[in-house]
Scaffold this active site. Structure first.
Site, PDB file in Angstrom:
ATOM      1  N   GLU A  17       9.695  -7.492  80.106  1.00 33.56           N
ATOM      2  CA  GLU A  17       8.979  -6.371  80.742  1.00 33.56           C
ATOM      3  C   GLU A  17       9.966  -5.261  81.092  1.00 33.56           C
ATOM      4  OE1 GLU A  17       5.536  -6.985  83.085  1.00 33.56           O
ATOM      5  OE2 GLU A  17       6.445  -5.992  84.795  1.00 33.56           O
ATOM      6  N   THR A  48       5.316  -1.302  82.148  1.00 36.79           N
ATOM      7  CA  THR A  48       4.461  -1.196  83.336  1.00 36.79           C
ATOM      8  C   THR A  48       3.927   0.223  83.514  1.00 36.79           C
ATOM      9  OG1 THR A  48       6.257  -0.707  84.855  1.00 36.79           O
ATOM     10  CG2 THR A  48       5.733  -3.036  84.513  1.00 36.79           C
ATOM     11  N   ARG A 107      -5.799  -3.631  88.461  1.00 39.36           N
ATOM     12  CA  ARG A 107      -6.378  -2.775  89.496  1.00 39.36           C
ATOM     13  C   ARG A 107      -5.320  -1.846  90.064  1.00 39.36           C
ATOM     14  NH1 ARG A 107      -7.613  -4.960  95.362  1.00 39.36           N
ATOM     15  NH2 ARG A 107      -5.349  -4.658  95.349  1.00 39.36           N
ATOM     16  N   ALA A 127     -10.063  -4.906  88.937  1.00 36.78           N
ATOM     17  CA  ALA A 127      -9.618  -4.857  87.541  1.00 36.78           C
ATOM     18  C   ALA A 127     -10.725  -5.256  86.565  1.00 36.78           C
ATOM     19  CB  ALA A 127      -8.411  -5.774  87.362  1.00 36.78           C
ATOM     20  N   HIS A 152      -3.430 -14.203  95.257  1.00 40.39           N
ATOM     21  CA  HIS A 152      -3.247 -12.773  95.540  1.00 40.39           C
ATOM     22  C   HIS A 152      -3.288 -12.561  97.058  1.00 40.39           C
ATOM     23  CE1 HIS A 152      -4.165  -8.485  95.892  1.00 40.39           C
ATOM     24  NE2 HIS A 152      -3.519  -8.369  94.760  1.00 40.39           N
ATOM     25  N   GLN A 179       2.014 -13.528  88.122  1.00 38.37           N
ATOM     26  CA  GLN A 179       2.984 -12.958  89.062  1.00 38.37           C
ATOM     27  C   GLN A 179       4.229 -13.852  89.025  1.00 38.37           C
ATOM     28  OE1 GLN A 179       4.458 -10.691  90.566  1.00 38.37           O
ATOM     29  NE2 GLN A 179       2.898 -10.040  92.032  1.00 38.37           N
TER      30      GLN A 179
END
Ligand code: FAD
Length: 291
Positions: A17, A48, A107, A127, A152, A179
């Protein structure tokens, strides 16, 4: 190439990433870093999307460059909260025009201190709405969604979080990326629970190599991740020595990745944070494993 196809490939792989520059001035530096990472033969690279959408143009520019110059499949992130439907529609059209096939539908975090009046102008609350919008283009986009092995931070509990995750997958997510986590058992437990809940799409674990002591607090605040004792000891011992912390952080992330591979995971996503040296060191540590 669509990630749904790539993730079916035999063999073990890493993906990386990167994040886009925040200013025009930083563009060339970031572009060079992402190009170096692209030469490490990743399965794909994700780019991102800046919180609030400020750097959205660069997300596309960086993703397009990696794809066109290095032939690396890319995954462009897109967030929807605090945007109108019209703005997001424009971003989706720009992605189509740039030939982006893979989109991570997010989201985004709710900005602090936002008023009720302002919130009322937003076109999205979760999202899942963006997933539906992208899937309205038929097979054009392969769509990813975020998931949280440690729940979350806004969720009441894991059962509720997984219920909404299932709704997001049923809306059309082709795969999920987690995550960051620092204890692989959290991932294995999560995977068991979501499979039990009927979520069958591929789940790509995300690993963040922590390579400097200052990064630790920020990473924990952003992700809500638990620090296992083994990791805490390492940060306590080496956190104030940059070179030692970097070496220890790379070793810890490598160890997590080897354990994931050993337990049946085929692709691990590395939050490489525009650091080609860190990405290359992990790649090198796994050279015989990845082939
Ligand atoms: P959602 O799926 O909408 O979930 C958010 C919360 O709402 C969860 O608690 C969920 O359980 C709950 N929920 C979901 N649906 C419903 C519903 N219908 N009704 C009620 N509650 C519901 N942020 C960026 O700004 N840019 C990025 O590029 C970026 N990339 C990321 C990549 C990954 C792999 C991950 C894990 C996160 C990323 N983030 C990024 C951060 C992300 O935007 C935040 O974590 C955000 O708070 C939640 O986004 P989400 O897409 O998971 O939201």
């Amino acid at each position: 190439m669509k990630l749904s196809e790539l993730l079916k490939k035999e063999g073990l792989s890493l993906s990386f990433e990167v994040f886009p520059p925040k200013t025009d001035m930083a563009f060339d530096t970031v572009k060079r870093a992402t190009e170096e990472i692209a030469t490490l033969n990743p399965l794909f690279m994700s780019v991102t999307y800046g919180a609030g959408g400020g750097t959205s143009r660069y997300t596309l520019d960086i993703a397009k460059n990696i794809k066109e110059r290095y032939g690396v499949p890319t995954l462009a992130h897109l967030t929807c909260v605090s945007s109108t439907r019209e703005t997001v529609r424009e971003k989706i059209e720009a992605m189509r025009a740039a030939g982006i096939e893979n989109v991570m539908a997010l989201r985004g975090d709710i900005p602090a201190g936002v008023s009720e009046e302002e919130r009322a102008t937003w076109g999205y609350t979760h999202a899942v709405e963006l997933v539906r919008e992208l899937k309205a283009f038929g097979e054009e986009f392969c769509v990813g969604g975020a998931c949280y092995p440690e729940v979350h931070p806004e969720s009441e509990n894991q059962r509720e979080d997984i219920r909404y995750l299932r709704e997001k997958v049923e809306a059309g997510c082709d795969f999920l990326t987690t995550q960051m986590f620092f204890d692989n058992n959290l991932f294995y437990n999560f995977l068991y629970k979501i499979r039990e809940a009927g979520i069958t799409v591929p789940v790509v674990p995300g690993i963040m190599p922590i390579t400097n002591g200052n990064q630790v607090a920020r990473a924990i605040t952003l992700s809500g991740s638990l620090m296992p004792q083994r990791f805490k000891a390492l940060v306590d011992k080496f956190g104030t020595s940059p070179a030692a912390m970097k070496q220890a952080g790379i070793a810890y992330a490598t160890d997590q990745i080897i354990d994931l591979f050993a337990n049946g995971v085929k692709n691990v996503h590395v939050y490489s944070m525009n650091k080609p040296d860190v990405a290359a060191a992990i790649r090198q540590n796994l050279s015989d494993i990845l082939g």
